[in-house]
Design a protein around this motif. Structure first.
Motif: not given
Ligand SMILES: Cc1cc2nc3c(=O)[nH]c(=O)nc-3n(C[C@H](O)[C@H](O)[C@H](O)COP(=O)(O)OP(=O)(O)OC[C@H]3O[C@@H](n4cnc5c(N)ncnc54)[C@H](O)[C@@H]3O)c2cc1C
Ligand code: SF4
Ligand code: SF4
Ligand code: FES
Lengths: 204, 110, 396
Positions: A41-45, A48, A61-62
């Motif tokens: 899924i397009p997500c990266d927190p 970070h 991102l995915n």
């Protein structure tokens, strides 16, 4: 094609969980992160949020996050940062009989340190009892509270949600302390009092 | 559900501070709601779900979209029909009635 | 009559990002929304969003919307008209009809951006008109904006992200979710959202649908049943659910009445949510000067809506001669790359397919138009009336 278990039930398979569990040797050493995020899924927190570089950089991102076990300190910062509430920290080295599990908990009331809690598995079934060992409240409105529960060792990879236990006695004396109110409070975590999951089905 | 339980008092993310309460009338009966909230939310909190009776078959209707799109929530306010309960703000003393079909011919305000 | 350089219908993430981008290039913007608040759907979203860390991923929708609202209020180039509904667009005159708190007004914009979001799809079953059957948006508004619980026990219909997220939000508000049904064999939304509600004990029934809702004056219960391979209910599989609310999260379709009114070419593309306008890579429709962004263009996520809004705002500023070439191509590339990467994963495959189909229709339309123009008198393009001559088409 039959969809896999995760996409037809919302519950990850044993293989999926095994795939995100560190090797036995690492498990003994202390707290480790368990990232139960299995879909691109397009997500990266998560990446970070980790200051220790334990979540490897995502090429796209995915990408599905990958962990560097040697770098993970089990600090739990990523647990509150993940928008999917898919990250847990497990400490199997906590004691001989008990482990610690960090669980994101966005419900009221938030248990206090020392409170008994029921432990729920990935299907919302009550599988045991534990104690809120440490509670990290989140700042409203952005924060996600994290409850570190003390749980029986064998539930370290099973228990993934909690419900405050023995609320009735704690809340006694309050005007709203009615049976119906309790029922709806339990339901606030979607769970029925029977522990069979929040279903209220009668076959016709 | 009793009206005391239907308003959210504690929420893990949101805060709903107390607002000014006002009295209004639903079908002649006095009820209480928060000033400025939509009529539909005040009525819902007071346990009223049927706002409207459909034109042809008189079927009960409540709100559906809550943002003024669908006209499922039409009520009569102070004699004026076709008011959307989901967007019209509650004022003290408002007289709100269930609308049956197209409702009455609007009364002019004195 | 009031004039403005750019009128934007809808102050959701798409409209606001377009307004901020356009205003940053000196465009004077009028941003219109029928709600008093800025933020569109975001004001109801208590959960944290996905996407890029730098682009507010991990931030709750309500927090993002406050942020956007502050930026709009601090921006002297944007005039926000809240509680103002756009009633219609008169394409021939290029005039918007508005119902503002002060009364009916007309507004003549040089450019128009439609960012009105989406409306909910209804499904058919006996009893679907009973009070207690609510759209997911209504349930969210009632509980997360008004602080009123929709009922005691809810049957959720639809397992897209909206159905999954609203189920979670109901549980957070202290409302029981008795079950979630999904007609497809597979959960439609993100697995992490589904796992989140399963942990709470909310059952998800795939290949199930609503047989009926019953009740005298409002919902008193519902019956669900399993579906066979031909989408027919299987007798004997009925289950009764003791619920007083049914929440429909069965999909959204773009709100594009103003685009129809403006004579924009539309096409039925189910992957994008139904009838959608044809638009180029700068979000400009087939009518010059009219742009579209966000859910009005295709049903997707807020992250995409924001990127599309920025792109539309940039293209509009450029078409008004306010962005130098170098800056334009740099920013344009950034936005396109951002959209491409957001849509790179398997969860966006359907959208990517739909967008390709839409672009194909656009090309067909443009080449048809081109040949018919060559065949008849040159220059008499029907769309190009309404004082559009001074509107330069964005290079594409
Ligand atoms: C339950 C739910 C959960 C979601 N979760 C996520 C998520 O986790 N991550 C994510 O990225 N996205 C999420 N989304 C999607 C996201 O909210 C939308 O994609 C996004 O809001 C679309 O933005 P928009 O600006 O196009 O439309 P909207 O936000 O819908 O804004 C449109 C605005 O236009 C206004 N409007 C419409 N018609 C008129 C008119 N005639 N006159 C005046 N104003 C008008 C409306 O009042 C509204 O404010 C979710 C959506 C829902 C419903
Ligand atoms: S627990 Fe701490 S160290 Fe481990 S991955 Fe999460 S943030 Fe990084
Ligand atoms: S932040 Fe959470 S949901 Fe997002 S990629 Fe990381 S683990 Fe998955
Ligand atoms: S509920 Fe749809 S217009 Fe009021």
């Amino acid at each position: 094609m039959k969809p896999d278990m995760l996409m037809s039930t919302g519950v990850p398979s044993k293989q999926q969980i095994d795939g995100v569990t560190p090797p036995e040797s690492r498990r003994k050493q202390g707290p480790f992160v368990v990232i139960e995020c299995f879909q691109e899924i397009p997500c990266d927190p998560c990446y970070h949020s980790c200051r220790f570089g334990a979540i490897k950089p995502l090429e796209s991102l995915n990408d599905i996050p990958q962990v560097d076990w040697d770098r993970c300190t089990g600090c739990g910062i990523c647990v509150a940062a993940c928008p999917g509430l898919a990250i847990f920290v497990v400490d199997e080295a906590f004691s001989d009989t008990e482990c610690l599990i960090a669980i994101p908990y966005e419900f009221v009331p938030l248990p206090e340190k020392g409170d008994p809690v029921y432990l729920l598995d990935r299907e919302g079934r009550r599988v045991g009892q534990g104690v809120a060992h440490r509670v990290v409240p989140g700042r409203k409105p952005q924060g996600t509270p994290v409850v570190w529960v003390r749980a029986p060792n064998e539930l370290s990879m099973e228990a993934r949600h909690l419900l405050p236990a023995e609320k009735a006695s704690k809340k006694a004396g309050q005007a709203s302390d009615k049976a119906a109110d309790q029922a709806s409070d339990k339901a606030s975590a979607g769970e029925s009092l029977t522990g069979k999951g929040g279903m209220n089905c009668v076959s016709r | 559900m009793e009206s005391s339980d239907i308003r959210i008092k504690q929420h893990p993310i949101l805060d709903f501070p107390e607002r000014r309460k006002v009295k209004f009338y639903w079908e002649g009966k006095q009820l209480e709601g928060y000033e400025g909230e939509p009529i539909a939310s005040a009525l819902h909190a007071a346990g009223v779900k049927v706002l409207h009776k459909s034109l042809k078959r008189g079927r009960p209707r409540g709100f559906f979209c809550a943002i003024g799109n669908c006209s499922s929530c039409l009520v009569v306010v102070d004699g004026v029909p076709n008011v959307r309960a989901c967007t019209e703000k509650l004022r003290a003393g408002m007289r709100v009635e269930m609308q049956v079909g197209v409702g009455p011919v609007p009364r002019s305000k004195e | 009559m009031r004039r403005t350089e750019l009128a934007i219908i809808g102050a959701g993430p798409a409209g606001v990002c377009a307004a901020l981008e356009a205003a940053s290039h000196g465009v004077r913007v009028t941003l219109i929304d029928r709600e008093e608040h800025i933020g569109g759907q975001l004001v109801k979203q208590t959960h944290k969003f996905f996407g890029w860390h730098e682009k507010s991923a991990g931030t709750r929708g309500i927090v993002i919307s406050r942020d956007l609202a502050d930026k709009v209020k601090d921006n002297p180039g944007i005039c926000f008209m809240g509680s103002t509904e756009v009633l219609g667009y008169y394409g021939d005159d290029g005039v918007l009809l508005l119902e503002a708190p002060a009364g009916i007004q007309l507004l003549e914009p040089e450019r128009l951006l439609v960012a009105a979001g989406a409306s909910e799809k209804m499904i058919l079953f006996p009893g679907n008109d009973l009070p207690g059957v609510y759209g997911a948006g209504a349930v969210q508004t009632l509980m997360n904006v008004r602080g009123v619980r929709p009922g005691k026990s809810v049957l959720m219909v639809g397992s897209g992200n909206i159905g999954l997220i609203v189920s979670y939000q109901l549980a957070q508000a202290g409302v029981k979710v008795a079950a979630l049904v999904e007609a497809l064999p597979k959960i439609g939304g993100y697995a992490v959202h589904a796992s989140k509600i399963r942990r709470l004990g909310i059952p998800i029934y795939t290949r199930h649908t609503v047989k009926e809702a019953y009740g005298k004056n409002s919902v008193e219960g519902a019956i669900i049943w399993e579906l066979d391979d031909n989408w027919q209910g299987i007798p004997g599989t009925e289950k009764g659910l003791d619920v007083d609310v049914m929440c429909l999260a069965t999909g959204l379709t773009p709100l594009c009445e103003f685009l129809w009114q403006a004579g924009v070419e539309m096409a039925y593309i189910p992957e994008l949510g139904g009838f959608v306008p044809l638009y180029d890579e700068h979000m400009e429709t087939t009518v010059k000067g009219i742009y579209v962004a966000g859910d009005a263009a295709c049903i997707e996520e807020a992250s995409m809506a924001m990127a599309e809004g920025r792109l539309a705002g940039l293209a509009i500023a450029r078409s008004l001669g306010k962005v130098p070439d170098g800056e334009f191509s740099r920013k344009r590339e950034d936005s396109l790359r951002e959209l491409e990467e957001l849509r790179a994963g398997p969860t966006s495959e359907v959208i990517v397919r739909g967008l390709a189909a839409m672009r194909k229709r656009l090309e067909e339309h443009l080449s048809q138009e081109h040949s018919s123009r060559q065949a008849h008198q040159p220059g008499a393009k029907p769309d190009a009336q309404q004082g559009n001559q001074q509107r330069k088409r964005v290079s594409s």
